[in-house]
Design a protein around this motif. Structure first.
Motif, PDB file in Angstrom:
ATOM      1  N   MET A 113       0.707  -1.245   0.067  1.00  0.00           N
ATOM      2  CA  MET A 113       0.055   0.078   0.031  1.00  0.00           C
ATOM      3  C   MET A 113       0.923   1.181  -0.106  1.00  0.00           C
ATOM      4  SD  MET A 113      -3.074  -1.020  -0.181  1.00  0.00           S
ATOM      5  CE  MET A 113      -4.225   0.399  -0.077  1.00  0.00           C
ATOM      6  N   LEU A 114       2.158   1.014  -0.338  1.00  0.00           N
ATOM      7  CA  LEU A 114       3.066   2.365  -0.439  1.00  0.00           C
ATOM      8  C   LEU A 114       2.424   3.496  -1.425  1.00  0.00           C
ATOM      9  CD1 LEU A 114       5.469   3.740   0.335  1.00  0.00           C
ATOM     10  CD2 LEU A 114       6.569   2.833  -1.582  1.00  0.00           C
ATOM     11  N   TRP A 115       1.821   3.254  -2.473  1.00  0.00           N
ATOM     12  CA  TRP A 115       1.255   3.964  -3.372  1.00  0.00           C
ATOM     13  C   TRP A 115       0.049   4.812  -2.723  1.00  0.00           C
ATOM     14  CZ3 TRP A 115      -3.936   3.824  -4.691  1.00  0.00           C
ATOM     15  CH2 TRP A 115      -4.536   2.676  -4.287  1.00  0.00           C
ATOM     16  N   ASP A 116      -0.827   4.339  -1.839  1.00  0.00           N
ATOM     17  CA  ASP A 116      -1.815   4.634  -1.282  1.00  0.00           C
ATOM     18  C   ASP A 116      -1.322   5.552  -0.081  1.00  0.00           C
ATOM     19  OD1 ASP A 116      -4.712   4.635  -0.394  1.00  0.00           O
ATOM     20  OD2 ASP A 116      -3.938   4.089   1.607  1.00  0.00           O
ATOM     21  N   ASP A 117      -0.190   5.229   0.674  1.00  0.00           N
ATOM     22  CA  ASP A 117       0.405   6.064   1.596  1.00  0.00           C
ATOM     23  C   ASP A 117       0.776   7.350   0.955  1.00  0.00           C
ATOM     24  OD1 ASP A 117      -0.217   4.345   3.879  1.00  0.00           O
ATOM     25  OD2 ASP A 117       1.724   3.199   3.267  1.00  0.00           O
ATOM     26  N   LEU A 118       1.488   7.468   0.197  1.00  0.00           N
ATOM     27  CA  LEU A 118       1.945   8.525  -0.644  1.00  0.00           C
ATOM     28  C   LEU A 118       1.099   9.417  -1.036  1.00  0.00           C
ATOM     29  CD1 LEU A 118       5.212   7.130  -2.362  1.00  0.00           C
ATOM     30  CD2 LEU A 118       5.187   8.400  -0.362  1.00  0.00           C
ATOM     31  N   ALA A 119       0.160   8.930  -1.846  1.00  0.00           N
ATOM     32  CA  ALA A 119      -1.310   9.730  -2.207  1.00  0.00           C
ATOM     33  C   ALA A 119      -1.738  10.324  -1.131  1.00  0.00           C
ATOM     34  CB  ALA A 119      -1.937   8.859  -3.036  1.00  0.00           C
ATOM     35  N   ASP A 120      -2.087   9.518  -0.112  1.00  0.00           N
ATOM     36  CA  ASP A 120      -2.798  10.148   1.270  1.00  0.00           C
ATOM     37  C   ASP A 120      -2.126  11.452   1.744  1.00  0.00           C
ATOM     38  OD1 ASP A 120      -4.882   8.683   0.794  1.00  0.00           O
ATOM     39  OD2 ASP A 120      -4.888   7.457   2.482  1.00  0.00           O
ATOM     40  N   ILE A 121      -0.970  11.224   1.828  1.00  0.00           N
ATOM     41  CA  ILE A 121      -0.177  12.361   2.300  1.00  0.00           C
ATOM     42  C   ILE A 121       0.135  13.482   1.562  1.00  0.00           C
ATOM     43  CG2 ILE A 121       2.476  12.995   2.798  1.00  0.00           C
ATOM     44  CD1 ILE A 121       3.031  10.049   3.706  1.00  0.00           C
ATOM     45  N   TYR A 122       0.005  13.270  -0.066  1.00  0.00           N
ATOM     46  CA  TYR A 122      -0.219  14.432  -0.925  1.00  0.00           C
ATOM     47  C   TYR A 122      -1.223  15.104  -0.763  1.00  0.00           C
ATOM     48  CZ  TYR A 122      -0.186  16.266  -5.480  1.00  0.00           C
ATOM     49  OH  TYR A 122      -0.209  17.257  -6.605  1.00  0.00           O
ATOM     50  N   ALA A 123      -2.537  14.269  -0.765  1.00  0.00           N
ATOM     51  CA  ALA A 123      -3.750  14.897  -0.808  1.00  0.00           C
ATOM     52  C   ALA A 123      -3.830  15.783   0.482  1.00  0.00           C
ATOM     53  CB  ALA A 123      -4.768  13.852  -0.718  1.00  0.00           C
ATOM     54  N   ASP A 124      -3.542  15.366   1.683  1.00  0.00           N
ATOM     55  CA  ASP A 124      -3.767  16.053   2.749  1.00  0.00           C
ATOM     56  C   ASP A 124      -2.647  17.504   2.851  1.00  0.00           C
ATOM     57  OD1 ASP A 124      -5.599  14.309   3.975  1.00  0.00           O
ATOM     58  OD2 ASP A 124      -4.414  13.663   5.612  1.00  0.00           O
ATOM     59  N   LEU A 125      -1.552  17.208   2.399  1.00  0.00           N
ATOM     60  CA  LEU A 125      -0.663  18.399   2.363  1.00  0.00           C
ATOM     61  C   LEU A 125      -1.043  19.481   1.364  1.00  0.00           C
ATOM     62  CD1 LEU A 125       2.714  16.712   2.511  1.00  0.00           C
ATOM     63  CD2 LEU A 125       1.341  17.674   4.373  1.00  0.00           C
ATOM     64  N   SER A 126      -1.800  19.074   0.382  1.00  0.00           N
ATOM     65  CA  SER A 126      -2.177  19.762  -0.595  1.00  0.00           C
ATOM     66  C   SER A 126      -3.252  20.824  -0.277  1.00  0.00           C
ATOM     67  CB  SER A 126      -2.573  19.093  -2.202  1.00  0.00           C
ATOM     68  OG  SER A 126      -1.593  18.425  -2.524  1.00  0.00           O
ATOM     69  N   LEU A 127      -4.114  20.159   0.488  1.00  0.00           N
ATOM     70  CA  LEU A 127      -5.423  20.928   0.924  1.00  0.00           C
ATOM     71  C   LEU A 127      -4.912  22.088   1.712  1.00  0.00           C
ATOM     72  CD1 LEU A 127      -7.658  18.148   1.878  1.00  0.00           C
ATOM     73  CD2 LEU A 127      -8.101  19.810   0.007  1.00  0.00           C
ATOM     74  N   GLY A 128      -3.917  21.788   2.670  1.00  0.00           N
ATOM     75  CA  GLY A 128      -3.436  22.797   3.671  1.00  0.00           C
ATOM     76  C   GLY A 128      -2.549  24.009   2.712  1.00  0.00           C
ATOM     77  N   LEU A 129      -1.960  23.586   1.703  1.00  0.00           N
ATOM     78  CA  LEU A 129      -1.020  24.478   0.612  1.00  0.00           C
ATOM     79  C   LEU A 129      -1.964  25.317  -0.154  1.00  0.00           C
ATOM     80  CD1 LEU A 129       1.576  21.863  -0.832  1.00  0.00           C
ATOM     81  CD2 LEU A 129       1.963  24.045   0.802  1.00  0.00           C
ATOM     82  N   ILE A 130      -3.163  24.846  -0.377  1.00  0.00           N
ATOM     83  CA  ILE A 130      -4.186  25.575  -1.034  1.00  0.00           C
ATOM     84  C   ILE A 130      -4.470  26.823  -0.015  1.00  0.00           C
ATOM     85  CG2 ILE A 130      -6.520  25.811  -2.045  1.00  0.00           C
ATOM     86  CD1 ILE A 130      -6.349  22.884  -2.852  1.00  0.00           C
ATOM     87  N   GLN A 131      -4.886  26.452   0.768  1.00  0.00           N
ATOM     88  CA  GLN A 131      -5.024  27.539   2.040  1.00  0.00           C
ATOM     89  C   GLN A 131      -3.891  28.618   2.271  1.00  0.00           C
ATOM     90  OE1 GLN A 131      -6.415  25.061   5.080  1.00  0.00           O
ATOM     91  NE2 GLN A 131      -8.246  24.644   4.247  1.00  0.00           N
ATOM     92  N   HIS A 132      -2.750  27.824   2.316  1.00  0.00           N
ATOM     93  CA  HIS A 132      -1.474  28.644   2.554  1.00  0.00           C
ATOM     94  C   HIS A 132      -1.182  29.630   1.592  1.00  0.00           C
ATOM     95  CE1 HIS A 132       2.419  29.435   4.405  1.00  0.00           C
ATOM     96  NE2 HIS A 132       2.794  29.004   3.278  1.00  0.00           N
TER      97      HIS A 132
END
Length: 176
Positions: A113-132
């Motif tokens: 599930m490495l691909w899933d772990d990386l994708a979930d990290i990316y998605a959560d960080l991206s949401l904060g970056l949109i706000q930042h």
């Protein structure tokens, strides 16, 4: 929350997301060495945000989101880049467990599930970056709150799972 700590974490998040975005073009050189470095940086820079005494989420008018189509595309190119080694690591875990038929092998499942772990990290960080990127002080504090909150409840778990898999790929299977 300290503006400097928020800025430092935002830079680490930007670097990680840019690295993941580069997967759409081609497989990066030293893939797992770079992933290991990015994940360590994310962990090191989230700590000051987690230990902050501010425990409220300020009001913020912009609604950040990533579309299901964006998530699907990101998951697809991450999977394409890491799937072969992830499957190899999965099989390695089954082999060393001595019980390949054991479908409850936690380490093998984590590795696959490495691909899933990386994708979930990316998605959560991206949401904060949109706000930042809104660059107002309240937007930055809200982004930090989102990163902190989602680290505690979601992406922090994926960070440690991904870090474990990447560590094994680098130091057990000699990838990169």
């Amino acid at each position: 929350m300290s503006a400097a700590a928020i800025k430092t974490f935002a830079q680490a998040a930007e670097a990680f997301c840019a690295f993941i975005d580069s997967f759409a073009d081609a497989r990066p050189r030293d893939l797992y060495r770079q992933l290991e470095s990015h994940l360590a940086q994310l962990h090191a820079t989230i700590v000051p945000l987690i230990t902050s005494t501010e425990m409220y989420c300020p009001a913020f008018s912009a609604h950040a989101s990533i579309t299901p189509e964006q998530r699907k595309i990101t998951r697809s190119f991450i999977s394409t880049i890491v799937l072969s080694e992830s499957n190899e690591l999965h099989d390695w875990h089954l082999e060393i467990s001595g019980h390949p038929e054991n479908i409850d092998n936690h380490s093998a499942i984590r590795a696959s599930m490495l691909w899933d772990d990386l994708a979930d990290i990316y998605a959560d960080l991206s949401l904060g970056l949109i706000q930042h990127r809104a660059t107002s002080e309240s937007a930055n504090v809200h982004a930090a709150w989102e990163w902190k909150s989602s680290y505690e409840s979601h992406w922090g778990y994926h960070l440690f799972r991904a870090s474990s898999s990447i560590h094994e790929l680098r130091y057990q299977l000699d990838k990169d």
